[in-house]
Design a protein around this motif. Structure first.
Motif, PDB file in Angstrom:
ATOM      1  N   MET A   1      -5.057 -12.061  28.891  1.00 10.49           N
ATOM      2  CA  MET A   1      -3.721 -12.505  28.495  1.00 10.49           C
ATOM      3  C   MET A   1      -3.793 -13.066  27.085  1.00 10.49           C
ATOM      4  O   MET A   1      -4.861 -13.440  26.616  1.00 10.49           O
ATOM      5  N   ARG A   2      -2.651 -13.119  26.468  1.00 11.69           N
ATOM      6  CA  ARG A   2      -2.565 -13.626  25.109  1.00 11.69           C
ATOM      7  C   ARG A   2      -2.183 -15.095  25.150  1.00 11.69           C
ATOM      8  O   ARG A   2      -1.182 -15.478  25.735  1.00 11.69           O
ATOM      9  N   ILE A   3      -3.023 -15.919  24.521  1.00 13.62           N
ATOM     10  CA  ILE A   3      -2.760 -17.353  24.418  1.00 13.62           C
ATOM     11  C   ILE A   3      -2.855 -17.729  22.952  1.00 13.62           C
ATOM     12  O   ILE A   3      -3.897 -17.527  22.323  1.00 13.62           O
ATOM     13  N   GLN A   4      -1.785 -18.235  22.411  1.00 10.57           N
ATOM     14  CA  GLN A   4      -1.689 -18.607  21.004  1.00 10.57           C
ATOM     15  C   GLN A   4      -2.119 -17.464  20.085  1.00 10.57           C
ATOM     16  O   GLN A   4      -2.867 -17.649  19.140  1.00 10.57           O
ATOM     17  N   GLY A   5      -1.686 -16.272  20.419  1.00  9.71           N
ATOM     18  CA  GLY A   5      -1.955 -15.116  19.578  1.00  9.71           C
ATOM     19  C   GLY A   5      -3.302 -14.453  19.772  1.00  9.71           C
ATOM     20  O   GLY A   5      -3.564 -13.400  19.196  1.00  9.71           O
ATOM     21  N   ALA A   6      -4.158 -15.042  20.575  1.00  9.42           N
ATOM     22  CA  ALA A   6      -5.488 -14.471  20.814  1.00  9.42           C
ATOM     23  C   ALA A   6      -5.577 -13.964  22.247  1.00  9.42           C
ATOM     24  O   ALA A   6      -5.105 -14.616  23.177  1.00  9.42           O
ATOM     25  N   VAL A   7      -6.188 -12.807  22.416  1.00  6.06           N
ATOM     26  CA  VAL A   7      -6.385 -12.266  23.761  1.00  6.06           C
ATOM     27  C   VAL A   7      -7.577 -12.977  24.390  1.00  6.06           C
ATOM     28  O   VAL A   7      -8.655 -13.051  23.805  1.00  6.06           O
ATOM     29  N   THR A   8      -7.340 -13.523  25.566  1.00 11.11           N
ATOM     30  CA  THR A   8      -8.357 -14.258  26.305  1.00 11.11           C
ATOM     31  C   THR A   8      -8.569 -13.584  27.649  1.00 11.11           C
ATOM     32  O   THR A   8      -7.615 -13.181  28.298  1.00 11.11           O
ATOM     33  N   SER A   9      -9.808 -13.461  28.058  1.00  9.87           N
ATOM     34  CA  SER A   9     -10.132 -12.883  29.348  1.00  9.87           C
ATOM     35  C   SER A   9     -10.535 -14.006  30.294  1.00  9.87           C
ATOM     36  O   SER A   9     -11.368 -14.850  29.949  1.00  9.87           O
TER      37      SER A   9
ATOM     38  N   GLU B   1       2.767 -16.660  30.933  1.00 10.32           N
ATOM     39  CA  GLU B   1       3.599 -17.687  30.296  1.00 10.32           C
ATOM     40  C   GLU B   1       3.208 -19.078  30.779  1.00 10.32           C
ATOM     41  O   GLU B   1       3.120 -20.026  29.995  1.00 10.32           O
ATOM     42  N   PHE B   2       2.971 -19.205  32.088  1.00 15.70           N
ATOM     43  CA  PHE B   2       2.572 -20.499  32.639  1.00 15.70           C
ATOM     44  C   PHE B   2       1.247 -20.954  32.047  1.00 15.70           C
ATOM     45  O   PHE B   2       1.110 -22.099  31.607  1.00 15.70           O
ATOM     46  N   VAL B   3       0.259 -20.064  32.037  1.00 19.48           N
ATOM     47  CA  VAL B   3      -1.066 -20.419  31.513  1.00 19.48           C
ATOM     48  C   VAL B   3      -0.967 -20.789  30.034  1.00 19.48           C
ATOM     49  O   VAL B   3      -1.557 -21.780  29.589  1.00 19.48           O
ATOM     50  N   SER B   4      -0.217 -20.026  29.276  1.00 13.10           N
ATOM     51  CA  SER B   4      -0.049 -20.310  27.852  1.00 13.10           C
ATOM     52  C   SER B   4       0.633 -21.664  27.634  1.00 13.10           C
ATOM     53  O   SER B   4       0.215 -22.451  26.781  1.00 13.10           O
ATOM     54  N   THR B   5       1.665 -21.952  28.413  1.00  9.42           N
ATOM     55  CA  THR B   5       2.365 -23.235  28.308  1.00  9.42           C
ATOM     56  C   THR B   5       1.443 -24.385  28.676  1.00  9.42           C
ATOM     57  O   THR B   5       1.388 -25.406  27.970  1.00  9.42           O
ATOM     58  N   LEU B   6       0.719 -24.247  29.771  1.00  7.45           N
ATOM     59  CA  LEU B   6      -0.228 -25.274  30.193  1.00  7.45           C
ATOM     60  C   LEU B   6      -1.276 -25.501  29.107  1.00  7.45           C
ATOM     61  O   LEU B   6      -1.582 -26.644  28.749  1.00  7.45           O
ATOM     62  N   TYR B   7      -1.809 -24.427  28.566  1.00  9.29           N
ATOM     63  CA  TYR B   7      -2.811 -24.508  27.499  1.00  9.29           C
ATOM     64  C   TYR B   7      -2.255 -25.307  26.317  1.00  9.29           C
ATOM     65  O   TYR B   7      -2.906 -26.219  25.809  1.00  9.29           O
TER      66      TYR B   7
END
Length: 91
Positions: A20-28, A52-58
């Motif tokens: 998934m993409r988190i802050q513009g970076a693809v994370t596995s 979206e949830f993971v990105s928001t939590l991050y």
């Protein structure tokens, strides 16, 4: 004593890898199927996708603590907290 845990369906702890993409970076992320299921449940309650949830939590943890040292562990603890809150609400 361990019968309840030893009888767990192996599919529930099968490790699933998702990107998934988190802050513009693809994370596995490699998490157990049951964790992914719980994240889906939590995200749905927030009317978000899991990504979206993971990105928001991050982003929220980053804002509060300045860094996220171990995202996979954070997500597991998030699921445990969610389950704990559900259990305490039933009391």
């Amino acid at each position: 004593m361990c019968e309840l845990y030893a009888a767990a369906d192996p599919a529930s702890y099968e490790v699933i890898r998702r990107s998934m993409r988190i802050q513009g970076a693809v994370t596995s992320l490699a998490l157990e199927r049951r964790i992914w299921d719980l994240l889906q449940e939590i995200a749905a309650k927030e009317q978000l996708s899991v990504a979206e949830f993971v990105s928001t939590l991050y982003q929220e943890v980053l804002a509060r603590q300045g860094e996220v040292k171990n995202l996979a562990s954070l997500l597991r603890i998030t699921c445990l907290t969610y389950l704990s809150d559900l259990t305490s609400d039933r009391r």
